[in-house]
Design a protein around this motif. Structure first.
Motif, PDB file in Angstrom:
ATOM      1  N   VAL A   1       6.400  16.205  -7.232  1.00 49.98           N
ATOM      2  CA  VAL A   1       7.615  16.448  -6.305  1.00 49.98           C
ATOM      3  C   VAL A   1       8.449  16.195  -7.176  1.00 49.98           C
ATOM      4  N   VAL A   2       8.808  14.659  -7.626  1.00 48.62           N
ATOM      5  CA  VAL A   2       9.879  14.585  -7.709  1.00 48.62           C
ATOM      6  C   VAL A   2      10.000  13.667  -9.564  1.00 48.62           C
ATOM      7  N   LYS A   3      11.107  13.010 -10.240  1.00 48.26           N
ATOM      8  CA  LYS A   3      10.309  12.483 -11.300  1.00 48.26           C
ATOM      9  C   LYS A   3      10.210  10.492 -10.733  1.00 48.26           C
ATOM     10  N   LYS A   4       9.524  10.093 -11.826  1.00 46.12           N
ATOM     11  CA  LYS A   4       9.200   9.031 -11.768  1.00 46.12           C
ATOM     12  C   LYS A   4      10.204   8.466 -11.158  1.00 46.12           C
ATOM     13  N   GLU A   5      11.178   8.223 -12.304  1.00 49.93           N
ATOM     14  CA  GLU A   5      12.563   7.437 -12.092  1.00 49.93           C
ATOM     15  C   GLU A   5      13.479   7.341 -11.655  1.00 49.93           C
ATOM     16  N   SER A   6      13.194   8.338 -10.703  1.00 50.70           N
ATOM     17  CA  SER A   6      13.928   9.239  -9.448  1.00 50.70           C
ATOM     18  C   SER A   6      12.852   8.469  -8.544  1.00 50.70           C
ATOM     19  N   VAL A   7      11.956   7.587  -8.177  1.00 53.02           N
ATOM     20  CA  VAL A   7      11.589   7.077  -6.899  1.00 53.02           C
ATOM     21  C   VAL A   7      11.913   5.062  -7.256  1.00 53.02           C
ATOM     22  N   GLU A   8      11.893   5.468  -9.085  1.00 55.65           N
ATOM     23  CA  GLU A   8      11.724   3.728  -9.424  1.00 55.65           C
ATOM     24  C   GLU A   8      13.571   3.367  -8.565  1.00 55.65           C
ATOM     25  N   GLU A   9      14.563   4.658  -8.931  1.00 57.97           N
ATOM     26  CA  GLU A   9      15.677   4.793  -8.452  1.00 57.97           C
ATOM     27  C   GLU A   9      15.041   4.224  -7.140  1.00 57.97           C
ATOM     28  N   ALA A  10      15.506   5.044  -6.411  1.00 57.20           N
ATOM     29  CA  ALA A  10      14.905   4.962  -4.995  1.00 57.20           C
ATOM     30  C   ALA A  10      14.753   4.031  -4.445  1.00 57.20           C
TER      31      ALA A  10
ATOM     32  N   VAL B   1       0.907  -1.429   0.198  1.00 62.01           N
ATOM     33  CA  VAL B   1      -0.160  -0.300   0.310  1.00 62.01           C
ATOM     34  C   VAL B   1       0.520   1.988  -0.271  1.00 62.01           C
ATOM     35  N   ASN B   2       2.328   0.752   0.880  1.00 71.56           N
ATOM     36  CA  ASN B   2       3.044   2.294   1.173  1.00 71.56           C
ATOM     37  C   ASN B   2       3.475   3.099  -0.456  1.00 71.56           C
ATOM     38  N   MET B   3       3.139   2.156  -1.757  1.00 70.38           N
ATOM     39  CA  MET B   3       4.221   2.402  -2.969  1.00 70.38           C
ATOM     40  C   MET B   3       3.139   2.207  -3.808  1.00 70.38           C
TER      41      MET B   3
ATOM     42  N   ALA C   1       0.250   3.894  -2.952  1.00 74.16           N
ATOM     43  CA  ALA C   1      -0.317   5.205  -2.745  1.00 74.16           C
ATOM     44  C   ALA C   1       1.665   6.931  -2.918  1.00 74.16           C
ATOM     45  N   LEU C   2       2.411   5.797  -2.383  1.00 75.47           N
ATOM     46  CA  LEU C   2       3.999   6.933  -3.600  1.00 75.47           C
ATOM     47  C   LEU C   2       3.738   7.244  -4.409  1.00 75.47           C
ATOM     48  N   GLY C   3       3.238   5.972  -5.417  1.00 77.08           N
ATOM     49  CA  GLY C   3       3.130   6.444  -7.114  1.00 77.08           C
ATOM     50  C   GLY C   3       2.150   7.671  -7.011  1.00 77.08           C
ATOM     51  N   TYR C   4       0.645   7.567  -6.673  1.00 77.70           N
ATOM     52  CA  TYR C   4       0.164   8.737  -7.047  1.00 77.70           C
ATOM     53  C   TYR C   4      -0.159   9.681  -6.088  1.00 77.70           C
ATOM     54  N   LEU C   5       1.108   9.765  -5.048  1.00 78.28           N
ATOM     55  CA  LEU C   5       1.298  11.222  -4.427  1.00 78.28           C
ATOM     56  C   LEU C   5       2.115  11.965  -5.494  1.00 78.28           C
ATOM     57  N   VAL C   6       3.588  10.999  -5.996  1.00 81.09           N
ATOM     58  CA  VAL C   6       4.512  11.948  -7.017  1.00 81.09           C
ATOM     59  C   VAL C   6       3.332  12.101  -8.203  1.00 81.09           C
ATOM     60  N   ALA C   7       2.685  11.633  -8.931  1.00 83.23           N
ATOM     61  CA  ALA C   7       1.371  11.648 -10.032  1.00 83.23           C
ATOM     62  C   ALA C   7       0.605  13.076 -10.054  1.00 83.23           C
ATOM     63  N   LYS C   8       0.826  12.812  -8.928  1.00 81.40           N
ATOM     64  CA  LYS C   8      -0.305  14.261  -8.452  1.00 81.40           C
ATOM     65  C   LYS C   8       0.079  15.376  -8.168  1.00 81.40           C
ATOM     66  N   THR C   9       1.168  15.746  -7.465  1.00 86.64           N
ATOM     67  CA  THR C   9       1.437  17.035  -7.421  1.00 86.64           C
ATOM     68  C   THR C   9       3.738  17.147  -8.345  1.00 86.64           C
TER      69      THR C   9
ATOM     70  N   GLU D   1      11.081  -5.820  -8.007  1.00 90.04           N
ATOM     71  CA  GLU D   1       9.805  -5.824  -8.687  1.00 90.04           C
ATOM     72  C   GLU D   1       8.822  -5.658  -8.152  1.00 90.04           C
ATOM     73  N   ILE D   2       8.130  -6.327  -7.141  1.00 92.98           N
ATOM     74  CA  ILE D   2       6.229  -6.283  -6.555  1.00 92.98           C
ATOM     75  C   ILE D   2       6.712  -4.392  -6.085  1.00 92.98           C
ATOM     76  N   ASN D   3       7.178  -4.598  -5.145  1.00 90.17           N
ATOM     77  CA  ASN D   3       7.087  -2.285  -5.304  1.00 90.17           C
ATOM     78  C   ASN D   3       7.318  -2.031  -6.111  1.00 90.17           C
ATOM     79  N   LEU D   4       7.940  -2.141  -7.636  1.00 89.62           N
ATOM     80  CA  LEU D   4       7.709  -0.972  -8.389  1.00 89.62           C
ATOM     81  C   LEU D   4       6.403  -1.267  -8.796  1.00 89.62           C
ATOM     82  N   LYS D   5       5.765  -2.509  -9.299  1.00 89.23           N
ATOM     83  CA  LYS D   5       4.470  -2.337  -9.871  1.00 89.23           C
ATOM     84  C   LYS D   5       3.728  -1.881  -9.391  1.00 89.23           C
ATOM     85  N   ALA D   6       3.566  -2.221  -7.549  1.00 93.24           N
ATOM     86  CA  ALA D   6       2.689  -1.245  -6.745  1.00 93.24           C
ATOM     87  C   ALA D   6       2.858   0.001  -7.172  1.00 93.24           C
ATOM     88  N   PHE D   7       4.093   0.884  -7.206  1.00 91.14           N
ATOM     89  CA  PHE D   7       4.181   2.098  -7.414  1.00 91.14           C
ATOM     90  C   PHE D   7       3.805   2.468  -8.611  1.00 91.14           C
TER      91      PHE D   7
END
Length: 170
Positions: free
Chosen positions: A135-144, A121-123, A125-133, A155-161
């Motif tokens: 605030v950072v690039k999608k690719e940067s979050v994927e790297e993190a 659920v955290n990933m 919600a994080l994906g939703y937050l990044v898309a709406k704001t 992979e499962i976390n990236l999929k959820a994000f």
């Protein structure tokens, strides 16, 4: 931008905050990330604060959040007063019934349906937050995410994000 993520223990709020902070650092932004959680490992409140800025940061904690992400009613109830009047409230619409204007989606249900694990659920919600704001690039979050999640769960976390990100673009 001051962002507060709030939920209960076990929802991965702190990890989401760490990942968001790392994504900002990858982009060369200034960032402060702190957390506060109760002694209960499951069911107690859990809060992660992330302050992201191009300028120097002088506050170590969120004073007035620009964005509040609430994944549980307890998390919302204990942090709602920290959100600016014109701030953005993002909630898990199945679990949080706010008393003000909000956006959101059933993040826990989306996590269960797409990964089979409510704890992603955290990933989502994080994906939703990044898309709406933005605030950072999608690719940067994927790297993190690749750097920070437990080995073997990338992979499962990236999929959820990514599912959360797509939901946020709607």
């Amino acid at each position: 931008m001051q962002i507060r993520l709030a939920g209960i223990g076990g929802q991965g709020v702190v990890l989401a905050g760490v990942i968001l902070g790392e994504a900002a650092a990858i982009e060369g932004l200034n960032v402060v990330q702190t957390q506060d959680y109760s002694s209960a490992s499951r069911g107690g409140h859990s809060i992660a604060d992330v302050i992201i800025s191009k300028e120097p940061i002088y506050n170590l904690i969120v004073t007035k959040a620009d964005v509040l992400v609430a994944l549980a009613q307890l998390g919302y109830n204990t942090t709602k007063d920290s959100l600016k009047e014109d701030g953005l409230l993002i909630v898990d619409t199945d679990l949080v019934k706010p008393d003000r204007e909000f956006i959101g989606a059933p993040f826990t249900r989306i996590a269960e349906e797409t990964t089979g694990l409510a704890l992603t659920v955290n990933m989502v919600a994080l994906g939703y937050l990044v898309a709406k704001t933005g605030v950072v690039k999608k690719e940067s979050v994927e790297e993190a995410i690749r750097r920070r999640v437990p080995k073997g769960t990338e992979e499962i976390n990236l999929k959820a994000f990514r599912v959360g990100y797509e939901e946020g673009l709607k």
